[in-house]
Scaffold this motif. Structure first.
Motif, mmCIF file in Angstrom:
data_model
loop_
_atom_site.group_PDB
_atom_site.id
_atom_site.type_symbol
_atom_site.label_atom_id
_atom_site.label_comp_id
_atom_site.label_asym_id
_atom_site.label_seq_id
_atom_site.Cartn_x
_atom_site.Cartn_y
_atom_site.Cartn_z
ATOM 1 N N ASP A 110 38.893 35.675 27.990
ATOM 2 C CA ASP A 110 38.861 34.414 27.256
ATOM 3 C C ASP A 110 39.196 33.253 28.199
ATOM 4 O O ASP A 110 39.498 33.440 29.384
ATOM 5 C CB ASP A 110 39.826 34.454 26.066
ATOM 6 N N GLU A 111 39.137 32.040 27.673
ATOM 7 C CA GLU A 111 39.307 30.840 28.506
ATOM 8 C C GLU A 111 40.673 30.808 29.170
ATOM 9 O O GLU A 111 40.794 30.476 30.358
ATOM 10 C CB GLU A 111 39.109 29.596 27.635
ATOM 11 N N LYS A 112 41.715 31.175 28.428
ATOM 12 C CA LYS A 112 43.068 31.136 28.985
ATOM 13 C C LYS A 112 43.228 32.132 30.117
ATOM 14 O O LYS A 112 43.797 31.821 31.170
ATOM 15 C CB LYS A 112 44.080 31.416 27.878
ATOM 16 N N GLY A 113 42.726 33.350 29.908
ATOM 17 C CA GLY A 113 42.832 34.366 30.945
ATOM 18 C C GLY A 113 42.031 34.024 32.186
ATOM 19 O O GLY A 113 42.492 34.234 33.312
ATOM 20 N N MET A 114 40.832 33.486 31.997
ATOM 21 C CA MET A 114 39.987 33.123 33.134
ATOM 22 C C MET A 114 40.612 31.970 33.924
ATOM 23 O O MET A 114 40.568 31.941 35.153
ATOM 24 C CB MET A 114 38.596 32.754 32.648
ATOM 25 N N GLU A 115 41.207 31.013 33.217
ATOM 26 C CA GLU A 115 41.847 29.884 33.894
ATOM 27 C C GLU A 115 43.051 30.344 34.704
ATOM 28 O O GLU A 115 43.262 29.891 35.836
ATOM 29 C CB GLU A 115 42.272 28.838 32.862
ATOM 30 N N LYS A 116 43.824 31.266 34.149
ATOM 31 C CA LYS A 116 44.992 31.769 34.868
ATOM 32 C C LYS A 116 44.575 32.531 36.110
ATOM 33 O O LYS A 116 45.190 32.388 37.180
ATOM 34 C CB LYS A 116 45.816 32.662 33.938
#
Length: 474
Positions: A110-116
Protein backbone atom coordinates in the motif's frame (compact mmCIF):
# COMPACT_ATOMS: atom_id res chain seq x y z
CA UNK A 1 -4.60 -7.61 -5.03
CA UNK A 2 -2.45 -10.68 -4.46
CA UNK A 3 -1.16 -12.67 -7.47
CA UNK A 4 -2.79 -16.02 -8.18
CA UNK A 5 -1.21 -18.62 -5.92
CA UNK A 6 0.77 -21.38 -7.62
CA UNK A 7 1.48 -23.27 -4.42
CA UNK A 8 1.25 -27.06 -4.56
CA UNK A 9 1.46 -29.09 -1.36
CA UNK A 10 0.71 -32.74 -0.68
CA UNK A 11 -1.88 -33.89 1.83
CA UNK A 12 -0.93 -34.34 5.48
CA UNK A 13 -1.17 -38.10 5.21
CA UNK A 14 1.10 -38.23 2.15
CA UNK A 15 3.60 -35.85 3.73
CA UNK A 16 3.82 -37.99 6.85
CA UNK A 17 4.62 -41.06 4.76
CA UNK A 18 7.79 -39.26 3.63
CA UNK A 19 8.74 -38.02 7.10
CA UNK A 20 7.37 -34.51 6.55
CA UNK A 21 4.57 -32.56 8.20
CA UNK A 22 2.61 -29.41 7.31
CA UNK A 23 3.15 -26.19 9.22
CA UNK A 24 0.34 -24.12 10.74
CA UNK A 25 -2.09 -27.10 11.06
CA UNK A 26 -5.79 -26.55 11.60
CA UNK A 27 -8.77 -28.79 12.21
CA UNK A 28 -10.60 -27.12 9.33
CA UNK A 29 -8.53 -27.29 6.14
CA UNK A 30 -9.73 -25.34 3.13
CA UNK A 31 -9.45 -25.88 -0.58
CA UNK A 32 -6.02 -25.31 -2.08
CA UNK A 33 -6.99 -22.62 -4.60
CA UNK A 34 -9.81 -20.44 -3.22
CA UNK A 35 -11.53 -18.07 -5.64
CA UNK A 36 -10.39 -14.43 -5.43
CA UNK A 37 -13.68 -13.40 -3.86
CA UNK A 38 -13.34 -15.85 -0.98
CA UNK A 39 -12.49 -14.25 2.34
CA UNK A 40 -13.58 -16.96 4.76
CA UNK A 41 -10.62 -18.47 6.60
CA UNK A 42 -12.18 -21.44 8.36
CA UNK A 43 -14.64 -22.80 5.83
CA UNK A 44 -14.26 -26.19 4.18
CA UNK A 45 -15.17 -26.13 0.52
CA UNK A 46 -17.18 -29.03 -0.86
CA UNK A 47 -15.49 -29.15 -4.25
CA UNK A 48 -11.99 -28.46 -5.44
CA UNK A 49 -11.50 -25.82 -8.14
CA UNK A 50 -9.80 -26.72 -11.36
CA UNK A 51 -6.03 -26.35 -10.84
CA UNK A 52 -4.10 -24.06 -13.21
CA UNK A 53 -1.88 -25.48 -15.93
CA UNK A 54 1.25 -26.96 -14.40
CA UNK A 55 3.90 -29.37 -15.71
CA UNK A 56 3.00 -32.96 -14.82
CA UNK A 57 6.16 -33.53 -12.81
CA UNK A 58 5.26 -30.60 -10.54
CA UNK A 59 1.70 -31.66 -9.79
CA UNK A 60 1.30 -33.25 -6.33
CA UNK A 61 -1.33 -35.77 -5.40
CA UNK A 62 -3.50 -33.46 -3.33
CA UNK A 63 -4.63 -29.88 -3.40
CA UNK A 64 -5.41 -29.30 0.29
CA UNK A 65 -3.34 -27.44 2.81
CA UNK A 66 -3.97 -26.29 6.37
CA UNK A 67 -4.89 -22.80 7.51
CA UNK A 68 -2.11 -20.93 9.37
CA UNK A 69 -2.97 -19.24 12.66
CA UNK A 70 -0.20 -16.63 12.49
CA UNK A 71 2.84 -15.63 10.40
CA UNK A 72 6.29 -16.86 11.42
CA UNK A 73 8.97 -14.68 13.02
CA UNK A 74 11.08 -12.80 10.52
CA UNK A 75 14.43 -11.01 10.44
CA UNK A 76 14.70 -9.18 7.12
CA UNK A 77 14.73 -5.57 6.02
CA UNK A 78 11.06 -5.36 5.12
CA UNK A 79 9.79 -6.88 8.36
CA UNK A 80 9.07 -3.52 10.00
CA UNK A 81 7.03 -2.33 7.01
CA UNK A 82 3.25 -2.21 7.46
CA UNK A 83 1.48 -5.53 6.99
CA UNK A 84 -1.15 -5.69 4.29
CA UNK A 85 -3.67 -7.81 6.20
CA UNK A 86 -4.55 -10.01 3.23
CA UNK A 87 -5.93 -13.24 4.71
CA UNK A 88 -5.76 -15.04 1.35
CA UNK A 89 -1.98 -14.51 1.26
CA UNK A 90 -0.77 -16.21 4.43
CA UNK A 91 2.35 -18.26 5.16
CA UNK A 92 2.26 -22.00 4.63
CA UNK A 93 4.96 -24.60 4.58
CA UNK A 94 6.25 -27.96 5.67
CA UNK A 95 8.78 -29.41 8.07
CA UNK A 96 11.07 -32.01 6.54
CA UNK A 97 14.17 -33.35 8.27
CA UNK A 98 15.73 -30.48 10.22
CA UNK A 99 14.29 -27.86 7.87
CA UNK A 100 11.25 -25.66 8.34
CA UNK A 101 10.27 -24.24 4.93
CA UNK A 102 7.71 -21.42 4.71
CA UNK A 103 6.39 -19.45 1.75
CA UNK A 104 4.02 -16.52 1.46
CA UNK A 105 2.64 -14.50 -1.42
CA UNK A 106 1.12 -11.10 -0.75
CA UNK A 107 -0.84 -8.26 -2.22
CA UNK A 108 0.85 -5.18 -3.68
CA UNK A 109 2.27 -2.86 -1.05
CA UNK A 110 0.00 0.00 0.00
CA UNK A 111 0.98 3.68 -0.21
CA UNK A 112 2.26 3.87 3.37
CA UNK A 113 4.42 0.78 3.04
CA UNK A 114 5.84 1.82 -0.33
CA UNK A 115 6.67 5.30 0.98
CA UNK A 116 8.45 3.88 4.01
CA UNK A 117 10.48 1.53 1.84
CA UNK A 118 11.39 4.38 -0.52
CA UNK A 119 12.68 6.53 2.36
CA UNK A 120 14.75 3.60 3.65
CA UNK A 121 16.31 3.00 0.24
CA UNK A 122 17.13 6.69 -0.24
CA UNK A 123 18.77 6.75 3.18
CA UNK A 124 20.89 3.73 2.26
CA UNK A 125 21.84 5.16 -1.15
CA UNK A 126 22.88 8.50 0.38
CA UNK A 127 25.04 6.94 3.10
CA UNK A 128 28.79 7.47 2.76
CA UNK A 129 30.84 4.40 1.85
CA UNK A 130 34.54 3.71 1.44
CA UNK A 131 35.59 4.32 -2.13
CA UNK A 132 32.20 5.78 -3.08
CA UNK A 133 31.96 8.80 -5.31
CA UNK A 134 31.06 12.01 -3.51
CA UNK A 135 27.78 13.64 -4.48
CA UNK A 136 29.04 17.08 -3.40
CA UNK A 137 28.29 19.79 -5.96
CA UNK A 138 30.97 22.47 -6.39
CA UNK A 139 28.42 24.70 -8.13
CA UNK A 140 25.83 24.77 -5.36
CA UNK A 141 28.15 23.98 -2.46
CA UNK A 142 25.74 21.30 -1.28
CA UNK A 143 25.51 17.52 -1.42
CA UNK A 144 23.09 16.28 -4.05
CA UNK A 145 20.33 14.14 -2.65
CA UNK A 146 19.76 10.80 -4.30
CA UNK A 147 16.11 10.30 -5.20
CA UNK A 148 14.86 6.77 -5.76
CA UNK A 149 11.62 5.03 -6.65
CA UNK A 150 10.53 1.48 -5.93
CA UNK A 151 8.98 -0.87 -8.52
CA UNK A 152 5.33 -0.05 -9.15
CA UNK A 153 4.31 -3.59 -8.20
CA UNK A 154 6.20 -4.60 -5.06
CA UNK A 155 4.92 -7.43 -2.90
CA UNK A 156 6.13 -6.21 0.47
CA UNK A 157 4.94 -9.19 2.50
CA UNK A 158 5.94 -11.94 0.07
CA UNK A 159 8.83 -14.13 1.19
CA UNK A 160 10.47 -17.53 1.11
CA UNK A 161 12.10 -18.73 4.33
CA UNK A 162 14.11 -21.91 4.94
CA UNK A 163 15.12 -22.36 8.59
CA UNK A 164 17.50 -25.03 9.82
CA UNK A 165 16.97 -26.26 13.37
CA UNK A 166 20.25 -25.96 15.22
CA UNK A 167 21.27 -27.63 18.41
CA UNK A 168 19.47 -26.97 21.67
CA UNK A 169 19.98 -23.39 22.75
CA UNK A 170 21.39 -22.27 19.40
CA UNK A 171 19.76 -19.77 17.07
CA UNK A 172 18.45 -21.26 13.83
CA UNK A 173 20.20 -20.62 10.53
CA UNK A 174 17.96 -19.15 7.84
CA UNK A 175 17.99 -18.53 4.11
CA UNK A 176 15.41 -15.98 3.08
CA UNK A 177 14.21 -14.12 -0.02
CA UNK A 178 12.26 -10.83 0.20
CA UNK A 179 11.67 -7.82 -2.04
CA UNK A 180 12.98 -5.51 0.67
CA UNK A 181 16.36 -7.24 0.90
CA UNK A 182 16.69 -7.34 -2.89
CA UNK A 183 16.03 -3.61 -3.19
CA UNK A 184 18.45 -2.83 -0.34
CA UNK A 185 21.32 -4.40 -2.30
CA UNK A 186 20.16 -2.42 -5.32
CA UNK A 187 20.14 0.83 -3.30
CA UNK A 188 23.56 0.15 -1.75
CA UNK A 189 25.16 0.07 -5.19
CA UNK A 190 24.00 3.66 -5.84
CA UNK A 191 26.52 4.92 -3.29
CA UNK A 192 29.18 4.21 -5.90
CA UNK A 193 27.29 5.80 -8.81
CA UNK A 194 27.35 9.52 -9.50
CA UNK A 195 24.32 11.81 -9.37
CA UNK A 196 25.08 13.46 -12.70
CA UNK A 197 23.80 12.55 -16.16
CA UNK A 198 27.39 12.80 -17.36
CA UNK A 199 27.95 9.45 -15.63
CA UNK A 200 25.08 7.77 -17.45
CA UNK A 201 26.04 4.56 -19.18
CA UNK A 202 25.91 4.26 -22.94
CA UNK A 203 23.10 1.85 -23.71
CA UNK A 204 25.14 0.25 -26.52
CA UNK A 205 28.20 -0.46 -24.36
CA UNK A 206 26.90 -2.60 -21.50
CA UNK A 207 30.28 -4.19 -20.79
CA UNK A 208 32.44 -1.13 -21.37
CA UNK A 209 34.34 1.02 -18.88
CA UNK A 210 31.34 3.25 -18.17
CA UNK A 211 30.26 3.57 -14.58
CA UNK A 212 28.66 0.52 -13.02
CA UNK A 213 28.85 -1.20 -9.64
CA UNK A 214 27.89 -4.79 -8.84
CA UNK A 215 25.83 -4.95 -12.01
CA UNK A 216 23.85 -1.80 -11.18
CA UNK A 217 24.11 0.93 -13.83
CA UNK A 218 21.97 3.75 -15.13
CA UNK A 219 20.84 3.04 -18.67
CA UNK A 220 19.47 5.29 -21.37
CA UNK A 221 16.28 4.61 -23.27
CA UNK A 222 16.12 5.16 -27.00
CA UNK A 223 14.50 8.57 -26.42
CA UNK A 224 16.94 9.57 -23.64
CA UNK A 225 18.61 12.32 -25.70
CA UNK A 226 15.32 14.10 -26.26
CA UNK A 227 14.58 13.92 -22.54
CA UNK A 228 18.08 15.20 -21.68
CA UNK A 229 17.55 18.23 -23.93
CA UNK A 230 14.26 18.93 -22.20
CA UNK A 231 15.94 18.75 -18.78
CA UNK A 232 18.73 21.07 -19.95
CA UNK A 233 16.22 23.64 -21.21
CA UNK A 234 14.37 23.44 -17.90
CA UNK A 235 17.54 24.10 -15.93
CA UNK A 236 18.38 27.06 -18.13
CA UNK A 237 15.00 28.60 -17.42
CA UNK A 238 15.49 28.05 -13.69
CA UNK A 239 18.96 29.60 -13.78
CA UNK A 240 17.65 32.60 -15.75
CA UNK A 241 14.93 33.02 -13.16
CA UNK A 242 17.50 32.83 -10.36
CA UNK A 243 19.67 35.49 -12.01
CA UNK A 244 16.71 37.82 -12.36
CA UNK A 245 15.95 37.39 -8.62
CA UNK A 246 19.39 37.54 -6.95
CA UNK A 247 17.92 37.75 -3.43
CA UNK A 248 16.02 34.47 -3.70
CA UNK A 249 18.98 32.43 -2.41
CA UNK A 250 19.44 34.75 0.57
CA UNK A 251 15.82 34.18 1.50
CA UNK A 252 16.38 30.43 1.52
CA UNK A 253 14.85 29.84 -1.91
CA UNK A 254 17.51 28.50 -4.24
CA UNK A 255 15.68 27.29 -7.37
CA UNK A 256 18.81 25.80 -8.97
CA UNK A 257 19.67 23.79 -5.84
CA UNK A 258 16.04 22.73 -5.54
CA UNK A 259 16.06 21.44 -9.11
CA UNK A 260 19.28 19.44 -8.76
CA UNK A 261 18.52 18.09 -5.28
CA UNK A 262 15.21 16.59 -6.36
CA UNK A 263 16.40 15.15 -9.67
CA UNK A 264 15.73 11.44 -10.09
CA UNK A 265 18.86 9.68 -11.32
CA UNK A 266 18.99 5.98 -10.52
CA UNK A 267 18.87 2.48 -11.99
CA UNK A 268 15.24 2.55 -13.07
CA UNK A 269 15.46 -1.10 -14.23
CA UNK A 270 15.85 -2.30 -10.60
CA UNK A 271 18.56 -4.77 -11.70
CA UNK A 272 19.53 -5.92 -8.22
CA UNK A 273 22.55 -8.24 -7.73
CA UNK A 274 20.56 -9.97 -4.96
CA UNK A 275 21.20 -13.69 -4.45
CA UNK A 276 19.34 -14.34 -1.19
CA UNK A 277 19.73 -13.37 2.46
CA UNK A 278 21.62 -15.80 4.68
CA UNK A 279 21.66 -15.80 8.49
CA UNK A 280 24.08 -18.34 9.92
CA UNK A 281 24.87 -17.80 13.64
CA UNK A 282 27.98 -20.00 13.49
CA UNK A 283 29.55 -17.70 10.88
CA UNK A 284 27.99 -14.28 11.39
CA UNK A 285 30.26 -13.34 14.29
CA UNK A 286 33.29 -13.65 11.99
CA UNK A 287 32.07 -10.90 9.69
CA UNK A 288 30.90 -7.33 10.11
CA UNK A 289 28.05 -7.34 7.60
CA UNK A 290 25.07 -5.24 8.61
CA UNK A 291 23.14 -4.57 5.42
CA UNK A 292 24.89 -6.61 2.79
CA UNK A 293 22.91 -9.81 3.39
CA UNK A 294 25.99 -11.55 4.85
CA UNK A 295 27.59 -12.03 1.45
CA UNK A 296 30.95 -12.84 3.07
CA UNK A 297 29.59 -16.05 4.59
CA UNK A 298 29.46 -17.83 1.23
CA UNK A 299 32.57 -19.92 0.56
CA UNK A 300 33.73 -19.97 -3.05
CA UNK A 301 33.98 -23.34 -4.83
CA UNK A 302 35.81 -24.29 -8.05
CA UNK A 303 32.75 -25.97 -9.59
CA UNK A 304 29.07 -26.60 -9.04
CA UNK A 305 28.13 -28.98 -6.23
CA UNK A 306 24.39 -29.01 -6.88
CA UNK A 307 23.22 -32.64 -7.29
CA UNK A 308 21.02 -32.09 -10.32
CA UNK A 309 20.43 -35.84 -10.70
CA UNK A 310 18.29 -35.72 -7.53
CA UNK A 311 15.99 -33.21 -9.23
CA UNK A 312 15.58 -35.56 -12.19
CA UNK A 313 14.54 -38.51 -10.06
CA UNK A 314 10.90 -38.93 -11.08
CA UNK A 315 10.38 -41.65 -8.47
CA UNK A 316 10.44 -38.99 -5.77
CA UNK A 317 7.34 -36.81 -5.37
CA UNK A 318 7.35 -33.05 -5.01
CA UNK A 319 6.18 -32.38 -1.46
CA UNK A 320 5.87 -28.62 -1.90
CA UNK A 321 6.10 -26.28 -4.88
CA UNK A 322 5.62 -22.53 -4.90
CA UNK A 323 6.33 -19.54 -7.14
CA UNK A 324 6.74 -16.26 -5.22
CA UNK A 325 6.77 -12.97 -7.11
CA UNK A 326 8.79 -10.29 -5.27
CA UNK A 327 8.45 -7.30 -7.61
CA UNK A 328 7.74 -6.30 -11.21
CA UNK A 329 7.49 -3.12 -13.25
CA UNK A 330 6.76 -2.11 -16.85
CA UNK A 331 9.58 0.49 -16.81
CA UNK A 332 7.24 3.28 -17.92
CA UNK A 333 6.26 1.28 -21.02
CA UNK A 334 9.91 0.88 -22.01
CA UNK A 335 10.05 -2.85 -21.23
CA UNK A 336 9.69 -4.93 -18.08
CA UNK A 337 11.50 -6.20 -15.01
CA UNK A 338 10.49 -9.05 -12.73
CA UNK A 339 12.06 -10.83 -9.77
CA UNK A 340 10.57 -14.14 -8.68
CA UNK A 341 11.61 -17.19 -6.68
CA UNK A 342 10.52 -20.78 -7.34
CA UNK A 343 10.77 -23.51 -4.72
CA UNK A 344 10.65 -27.30 -4.99
CA UNK A 345 10.87 -29.57 -1.92
CA UNK A 346 11.41 -33.32 -2.37
CA UNK A 347 12.02 -36.10 0.19
CA UNK A 348 15.73 -35.98 -0.68
CA UNK A 349 16.42 -32.24 -1.06
CA UNK A 350 15.04 -28.75 -1.61
CA UNK A 351 15.82 -26.59 -4.63
CA UNK A 352 15.37 -22.86 -5.37
CA UNK A 353 15.53 -20.93 -8.64
CA UNK A 354 15.54 -17.12 -8.40
CA UNK A 355 15.34 -15.23 -11.68
CA UNK A 356 15.69 -11.52 -12.39
CA UNK A 357 14.54 -10.67 -15.92
CA UNK A 358 15.09 -7.22 -17.42
CA UNK A 359 13.98 -6.15 -20.89
CA UNK A 360 14.54 -2.57 -22.03
CA UNK A 361 13.11 -2.38 -25.53
CA UNK A 362 15.78 -1.69 -28.17
CA UNK A 363 18.41 -1.29 -25.42
CA UNK A 364 19.25 -4.57 -23.67
CA UNK A 365 18.14 -7.92 -22.27
CA UNK A 366 19.33 -9.24 -18.89
CA UNK A 367 18.73 -12.51 -17.09
CA UNK A 368 20.26 -13.23 -13.68
CA UNK A 369 19.63 -16.66 -12.21
CA UNK A 370 20.48 -18.03 -8.78
CA UNK A 371 20.16 -21.78 -8.17
CA UNK A 372 20.37 -23.03 -4.59
CA UNK A 373 20.07 -26.62 -3.40
CA UNK A 374 20.47 -28.58 -0.19
CA UNK A 375 20.33 -32.37 0.15
CA UNK A 376 19.31 -34.09 3.37
CA UNK A 377 22.02 -36.76 3.07
CA UNK A 378 25.53 -36.89 1.60
CA UNK A 379 25.17 -37.25 -2.17
CA UNK A 380 27.86 -37.98 -4.83
CA UNK A 381 28.06 -35.47 -7.66
CA UNK A 382 29.70 -35.56 -11.09
CA UNK A 383 33.20 -34.11 -11.35
CA UNK A 384 34.69 -32.14 -14.21
CA UNK A 385 31.35 -30.71 -15.36
CA UNK A 386 30.07 -27.25 -14.50
CA UNK A 387 26.61 -25.86 -13.91
CA UNK A 388 23.57 -26.91 -15.87
CA UNK A 389 25.57 -29.30 -18.09
CA UNK A 390 25.21 -31.78 -15.21
CA UNK A 391 21.53 -32.13 -16.04
CA UNK A 392 22.46 -34.08 -19.18
CA UNK A 393 25.74 -35.63 -18.06
CA UNK A 394 24.60 -37.08 -14.75
CA UNK A 395 21.59 -38.78 -16.31
CA UNK A 396 23.75 -40.69 -18.82
CA UNK A 397 27.12 -41.10 -17.07
CA UNK A 398 27.89 -42.18 -13.54
CA UNK A 399 30.98 -39.97 -13.37
CA UNK A 400 30.74 -39.27 -9.66
CA UNK A 401 33.84 -37.99 -7.91
CA UNK A 402 32.81 -35.46 -5.25
CA UNK A 403 30.30 -35.32 -2.43
CA UNK A 404 27.55 -32.79 -1.75
CA UNK A 405 27.41 -32.77 2.04
CA UNK A 406 24.13 -33.07 3.86
CA UNK A 407 22.51 -29.86 5.11
CA UNK A 408 25.10 -27.75 3.30
CA UNK A 409 23.63 -25.06 1.07
CA UNK A 410 25.13 -24.94 -2.43
CA UNK A 411 24.62 -22.00 -4.76
CA UNK A 412 25.22 -21.44 -8.50
CA UNK A 413 24.94 -17.93 -9.99
CA UNK A 414 24.79 -17.08 -13.70
CA UNK A 415 24.33 -13.66 -15.30
CA UNK A 416 23.46 -13.35 -18.98
CA UNK A 417 22.89 -10.17 -20.97
CA UNK A 418 23.26 -8.57 -24.36
CA UNK A 419 22.78 -5.16 -25.92
CA UNK A 420 19.91 -5.02 -28.39
CA UNK A 421 22.20 -4.37 -31.32
CA UNK A 422 24.08 -7.60 -30.47
CA UNK A 423 21.01 -9.84 -30.70
CA UNK A 424 21.21 -10.21 -34.47
CA UNK A 425 24.86 -11.23 -34.32
CA UNK A 426 23.92 -13.87 -31.72
CA UNK A 427 21.19 -15.29 -33.94
CA UNK A 428 18.47 -14.03 -31.56
CA UNK A 429 15.30 -12.13 -32.51
CA UNK A 430 15.18 -8.34 -32.27
CA UNK A 431 11.39 -8.08 -32.09
CA UNK A 432 10.44 -7.01 -28.51
CA UNK A 433 7.27 -9.11 -28.69
CA UNK A 434 9.33 -12.29 -28.77
CA UNK A 435 11.06 -11.29 -25.52
CA UNK A 436 7.84 -11.05 -23.53
CA UNK A 437 6.68 -13.73 -21.14
CA UNK A 438 3.05 -13.99 -22.21
CA UNK A 439 2.45 -17.04 -20.00
CA UNK A 440 3.71 -15.49 -16.79
CA UNK A 441 6.34 -18.21 -16.34
CA UNK A 442 3.73 -20.95 -15.84
CA UNK A 443 5.04 -23.32 -18.47
CA UNK A 444 7.93 -25.71 -18.19
CA UNK A 445 11.31 -24.79 -19.67
CA UNK A 446 10.76 -26.87 -22.81
CA UNK A 447 7.36 -25.21 -23.35
CA UNK A 448 8.44 -21.64 -22.64
CA UNK A 449 9.94 -19.88 -25.71
CA UNK A 450 11.27 -17.00 -23.61
CA UNK A 451 13.17 -19.31 -21.24
CA UNK A 452 14.78 -21.02 -24.22
CA UNK A 453 15.87 -17.64 -25.63
CA UNK A 454 17.32 -16.53 -22.30
CA UNK A 455 19.58 -19.58 -22.17
CA UNK A 456 21.16 -18.43 -25.46
CA UNK A 457 22.25 -15.05 -24.10
CA UNK A 458 26.02 -14.78 -23.50
CA UNK A 459 27.39 -15.07 -19.97
CA UNK A 460 28.85 -11.94 -18.38
CA UNK A 461 31.29 -11.60 -15.44
CA UNK A 462 29.93 -11.58 -11.90
CA UNK A 463 30.83 -9.07 -9.16
CA UNK A 464 33.97 -9.95 -7.22
CA UNK A 465 32.00 -10.68 -4.05
CA UNK A 466 29.50 -12.96 -5.82
CA UNK A 467 31.21 -16.25 -6.77
CA UNK A 468 29.73 -18.40 -9.51
CA UNK A 469 29.81 -21.45 -7.22
CA UNK A 470 29.69 -21.27 -3.43
CA UNK A 471 28.38 -22.94 -0.29
CA UNK A 472 27.45 -22.35 3.33
CA UNK A 473 27.64 -25.00 6.03
CA UNK A 474 24.70 -24.52 8.38
Amino acid sequence: MAPASRRRILSTQTLSSFGASPLYPSSAPRSFSPPPSSTCKNTTTTSRPEPPVCPRELQPNSTHYPVPPQPPPSSSVGDDLPRQGNHDAEPHGIRVGKWKIITQNSSIGDEKGMEKLTLLLEEIADADADGAESNFSTKTGKKSKRRLCVPEITFLDAFLSLQFDGRDGEKNSELKFTAGDALVEWAEAHRYLGCSHSNQINSNRLNSHYQTFRGVSILKTIDADAWANRVARGKERVEDSANSHPNSEENGNDPVSSWTSTEFFYDWTFASPYAGTIHCPSNEHKHNSARNNNRQIWKSLPQSHIPFHLLQDTSQPILLFDDIMLYEDDLHDNGEVSLNVKLRVMPTCWYILQRLFVRVDYVCIKCREVRICCSFEDVPIASGVDGLQKQKTQSTQQNFGKIAKSNTIYRDVTWREAAWEELGELGLPKDPKLWRDENGGNNALSQNPLAALLMKLPLVPLPNDLPAYSCVEV
